[in-house]
Design a protein around this motif. Structure first.
Motif, PDB file in Angstrom:
ATOM      1  N   PHE A 148      67.309  52.332 -69.444  1.00 35.69           N
ATOM      2  CA  PHE A 148      66.051  52.793 -68.868  1.00 35.69           C
ATOM      3  C   PHE A 148      66.084  52.695 -67.349  1.00 35.69           C
ATOM      4  O   PHE A 148      65.674  53.623 -66.642  1.00 35.69           O
ATOM      5  CB  PHE A 148      64.888  51.970 -69.434  1.00 35.69           C
ATOM      6  N   GLN A 149      66.565  51.578 -66.839  1.00 35.63           N
ATOM      7  CA  GLN A 149      66.620  51.383 -65.392  1.00 35.63           C
ATOM      8  C   GLN A 149      67.557  52.387 -64.723  1.00 35.63           C
ATOM      9  O   GLN A 149      67.256  52.925 -63.659  1.00 35.63           O
ATOM     10  CB  GLN A 149      67.026  49.948 -65.056  1.00 35.63           C
ATOM     11  N   LEU A 150      68.694  52.666 -65.359  1.00 32.03           N
ATOM     12  CA  LEU A 150      69.623  53.647 -64.804  1.00 32.03           C
ATOM     13  C   LEU A 150      69.029  55.052 -64.815  1.00 32.03           C
ATOM     14  O   LEU A 150      69.194  55.808 -63.855  1.00 32.03           O
ATOM     15  CB  LEU A 150      70.942  53.624 -65.579  1.00 32.03           C
ATOM     16  N   MET A 151      68.329  55.391 -65.890  1.00 37.33           N
ATOM     17  CA  MET A 151      67.691  56.707 -65.961  1.00 37.33           C
ATOM     18  C   MET A 151      66.657  56.855 -64.859  1.00 37.33           C
ATOM     19  O   MET A 151      66.573  57.908 -64.201  1.00 37.33           O
ATOM     20  CB  MET A 151      67.049  56.924 -67.335  1.00 37.33           C
ATOM     21  N   ASN A 152      65.870  55.813 -64.605  1.00 42.42           N
ATOM     22  CA  ASN A 152      64.881  55.859 -63.536  1.00 42.42           C
ATOM     23  C   ASN A 152      65.542  55.934 -62.161  1.00 42.42           C
ATOM     24  O   ASN A 152      65.106  56.697 -61.293  1.00 42.42           O
ATOM     25  CB  ASN A 152      63.964  54.631 -63.598  1.00 42.42           C
ATOM     26  N   LEU A 153      66.577  55.149 -61.968  1.00 40.59           N
ATOM     27  CA  LEU A 153      67.266  55.131 -60.676  1.00 40.59           C
ATOM     28  C   LEU A 153      67.874  56.495 -60.356  1.00 40.59           C
ATOM     29  O   LEU A 153      67.620  57.060 -59.292  1.00 40.59           O
ATOM     30  CB  LEU A 153      68.348  54.046 -60.678  1.00 40.59           C
ATOM     31  N   VAL A 192      63.856  52.455 -55.350  1.00 44.50           N
ATOM     32  CA  VAL A 192      63.810  51.019 -55.047  1.00 44.50           C
ATOM     33  C   VAL A 192      63.390  50.234 -56.294  1.00 44.50           C
ATOM     34  O   VAL A 192      64.004  49.215 -56.629  1.00 44.50           O
ATOM     35  CB  VAL A 192      62.863  50.734 -53.859  1.00 44.50           C
ATOM     36  N   ILE A 193      62.369  50.710 -56.978  1.00 43.62           N
ATOM     37  CA  ILE A 193      61.917  50.028 -58.202  1.00 43.62           C
ATOM     38  C   ILE A 193      63.035  50.047 -59.247  1.00 43.62           C
ATOM     39  O   ILE A 193      63.300  49.028 -59.899  1.00 43.62           O
ATOM     40  CB  ILE A 193      60.639  50.704 -58.757  1.00 43.62           C
ATOM     41  N   GLY A 194      63.718  51.175 -59.397  1.00 45.92           N
ATOM     42  CA  GLY A 194      64.818  51.262 -60.342  1.00 45.92           C
ATOM     43  C   GLY A 194      65.962  50.328 -59.970  1.00 45.92           C
ATOM     44  O   GLY A 194      66.584  49.712 -60.842  1.00 45.92           O
TER      45      GLY A 194
END
Length: 74
Positions: A33-38, A65-67
């Motif tokens: 999820f974090q990689l997809m957002n980043l 930045v949040i990602g």
């Protein structure tokens, strides 16, 4: 053309991440999820900056930045 593909790809990444979390198929704090957002935010930031859509570029910079923070924590 490359910038347009980047924008569409970024949009698909962000929508996909949100849809997967909403459907319960992906955990919010997960690495995927974090990689997809980043990556989604970064691609949309490039697209927005290229076309001079500075509010959207700034929003996606914050998204990156949040990602990044989420990625470090994951």
């Amino acid at each position: 053309m490359i910038v347009d593909v980047a924008g569409w790809t970024g949009m698909a990444e962000l929508i996909g991440a949100y849809a997967l979390v909403t459907a319960g198929r992906l955990a919010g704090p997960s690495l995927r999820f974090q990689l997809m957002n980043l990556f989604g935010g970064a691609l949309l930031m490039v697209n927005s900056a290229y076309y001079g859509a500075w509010p959207s570029a700034a929003l996606n910079l914050v998204w990156v930045v949040i990602g990044t923070v989420g990625l470090v924590r994951a």
